[in-house]
Design an enzyme around this catalytic site. Structure first.
Site, PDB file in Angstrom:
ATOM      1  N   LYS A  80       0.720  -1.214   0.067  1.00 18.75           N
ATOM      2  CA  LYS A  80      -0.180  -0.015   0.057  1.00 18.75           C
ATOM      3  C   LYS A  80       0.765   1.113  -0.010  1.00 18.75           C
ATOM      4  O   LYS A  80       2.039   1.103   0.691  1.00 18.75           O
ATOM      5  CB  LYS A  80      -0.950  -0.143   1.170  1.00 18.75           C
ATOM      6  CG  LYS A  80      -1.628   1.108   1.322  1.00 18.75           C
ATOM      7  CD  LYS A  80      -3.004   0.993   2.401  1.00 18.75           C
ATOM      8  CE  LYS A  80      -3.896   2.055   2.350  1.00 18.75           C
ATOM      9  NZ  LYS A  80      -5.025   1.940   3.719  1.00 18.75           N
ATOM     10  N   SER A 155      -9.634   2.247   2.564  1.00 14.53           N
ATOM     11  CA  SER A 155      -9.000   2.806   1.565  1.00 14.53           C
ATOM     12  C   SER A 155      -8.161   1.897   0.687  1.00 14.53           C
ATOM     13  O   SER A 155      -7.510   2.516  -0.145  1.00 14.53           O
ATOM     14  CB  SER A 155      -8.135   3.849   2.566  1.00 14.53           C
ATOM     15  OG  SER A 155      -7.432   3.141   3.505  1.00 14.53           O
ATOM     16  N   SER A 179      -9.916  -0.364   6.950  1.00 15.78           N
ATOM     17  CA  SER A 179      -9.402  -0.196   5.688  1.00 15.78           C
ATOM     18  C   SER A 179      -8.643  -1.437   5.053  1.00 15.78           C
ATOM     19  O   SER A 179      -8.237  -1.317   3.977  1.00 15.78           O
ATOM     20  CB  SER A 179      -8.618   1.014   5.511  1.00 15.78           C
ATOM     21  OG  SER A 179      -9.307   2.176   5.363  1.00 15.78           O
TER      22      SER A 179
END
Length: 497
Positions: A80, A155, A179
């Protein structure tokens, strides 16, 4: 689709260790997959092709020399874009950090490299991890590999989409209000939010410091456990890092069982707003747990109904403080630096151009909640609710070993469907937020497809703090039972891209 990219991380590591496959072969197969499908999916913001192949060659050379390999040697991973990576861009999905190349690695990045993991690149995300759909990225949305018109969650939708699209067998995400778990739920993958403080936040760009937690994402429970063990552990560079032994998550994942365990079902995790197919698959999961020897205990936790409201005061308040560092003066984008503007004007112009609408919304909300005259009414009250939620979890865990719930109230919604309705977007995290507020550990794993839309449904398992191993013990048992029932892992049903 190459047979190599269908392998689990555990299988890849074993085949590389035995010499049946080389790390370069595995890396090239996944890079080819990214090249073939990422134009459609948009899971990656940056693919480090040369760096990944260099890491893979180093693993192969290490094996040829007879040196001990790391536990996930040669296994490709999608990271990420919230973790700093020396020499590789880190944008956090924001224009304000476009082109920023960190001079250091996050602790998670260092531990991945030490374990001989091959980092393929950085994945798309909602800007500064603020969102539930990956639509808030300054670099465009990511599609859900099950249906590219649907969101992959947020997210960290880039990480979950990379897994579901078979672009990587492992990924790293972060979880502030769901997330990791919410994207896992809507993409039919596995995602784990470790106990708060279980994984170092050093080098992880901060959103809400008392809630943020990095964690593993994978397609199987065992793979998630193997990755969890690599990234977890005390770090003196993070003041919130827990100085205690890492729970035995891999052992638990290899010995899944719920026989004799007490499993809680919370009354508040169902009702209005829950999709019928999600409730159906959750109820079937509860019956499955019973059939595997678990005792089901009904729980009433009324303060959980206040979790969403408390979260959306606490998280924006912390974000308004954390994002003050992005001033256009020290690093990242700079607007108005032409000699005609003051430093204050440069900061204002940079933030206006660099931050997206959702980030601005949360900064303003947080600043208001912390302002003189409103602090006690808003932020102070939210912290009291947080304490109540912690206490209710503590009382619940006196009665049960784990708690289960749907991970999300609905399956993946259409890209753009909730873009103009922040409240509808925030409700996607209804089931996940209480765990973040309490600091407990939680996992999402697939429990089937919703009959209405044939999209994945996630089962959430919640364990007390520092009892992360319980997630894997229960998760592995449930996963094995579902695979036996379906005849194959759910992810194999994902439509071909």
């Amino acid at each position: 689709m190459s047979d190599i990219i269908k392998l689990t991380a555990a299988e890849i590591a074993a085949k590389i260790a035995s010499g049946e496959l080389t790390a370069v072969q595995v890396t090239e197969a996944h890079l080819a997959r990214i090249e073939a499908v990422d134009e459609k999916v948009h899971a990656f913001l940056h693919v480090d092709r040369e760096g990944a192949l260099a890491q893979a060659r180093a693993v192969d050379e290490k094996r040829e020399r007879g040196e001990k390999l790391g536990p996930l040697a040669g296994v490709p991973l999608a990271l990420k874009d919230i973790f700093t990576t020396e020499g590789i861009p880190t944008t956090v999905g924001s224009k304000i950090l476009e082109g920023w190349i960190p001079p250091y690695d996050a602790t998670v990045t260092k531990r991945l490299k030490a374990a001989d993991v091959v980092i393929l690149g950085k994945t798309n995300m909602d800007e500064f991890a603020m969102g539930s759909s990956t639509e808030n990225s300054a670099y465009g949305p990511t599609g859900n590999p099950w249906d590219l018109t649907k969101i992959p969650g947020g997210s960290g939708g880039g990480s979950s989409a990379a897994l579901a699209a078979f672009q990587a067998p492992l990924a790293i995400g972060t979880d502030t209000g769901g997330s990791i778990r919410q994207p896992a739920s809507v993409t039919g993958t596995v995602g784990v939010k470790p106990t708060y403080g279980g994984v170092s936040r050093y080098g992880m760009v901060a959103f809400s410091s008392s809630l943020d937690q990095g964690g593993p994402c994978a397609r199987t429970v065992l793979d998630a456990a193997l990755l969890h063990e690599v990234i977890a552990g005390h770090d003196p560079m993070d003041s919130t890092s827990i100085d205690a032994p890492v729970p035995a998550v891999v052992e638990a994942a290899r010995n899944g069982s719920v026989d004799g365990m007490r499993v809680g079902v919370v009354k508040q995790f169902r009702g209005e707003g829950y999709q019928a197919g999600v409730v159906q698959r959750f109820d079937e999961s509860v019956e499955l747990l019973k059939s595997l020897g678990a005792e089901i205990v009904e729980l009433d936790c009324p303060s959980f109904d206040l979790a969403l409201s408390a979260y959306y005061l606490i998280a924006p308040s912390e974000c308004s403080s954390n994002l003050a560092r992005f001033d256009g003066l020290r690093y990242g984008a700079r607007v108005g630096d032409d000699g005609t503007h003051s430093a204050e004007e440069v900061t204002s112009l940079t933030r206006e151009a660099g931050f997206g609408p959702e980030v601005k919304r949360r900064i303003m909300l947080g600043t208001y909640a912390l302002s003189s005259g409103y602090y006690d009414a808003y932020y102070g009250s939210a912290q009291k609710v947080r304490t109540l939620i912690k206490q209710e979890f503590e009382r619940a865990f006196e009665q049960v070993d784990v708690i289960v719930s749907p991970t999300t109230p609905t399956t993946a919604f259409a890209i753009g469907e909730r873009a103009d309705d922040p409240m509808a977007m925030y409700l996607a995290d209804l089931c996940t937020i209480p765990t973040n507020l309490a600091g407990n550990a939680a996992m999402s794993l697939p429990c089937g497809l919703a009959p209405e839309d044939n999209l994945p449904v996630g089962l959430q398992i919640i364990a007390p703090a520092m009892k992360d191993d319980r997630l894997y013990k229960v998760g592995a048992a449930v996963e094995a039972a579902f695979v036996e029932k379906w005849g194959h892992p759910l992810i194999e049903e994902a439509p071909s891209l």
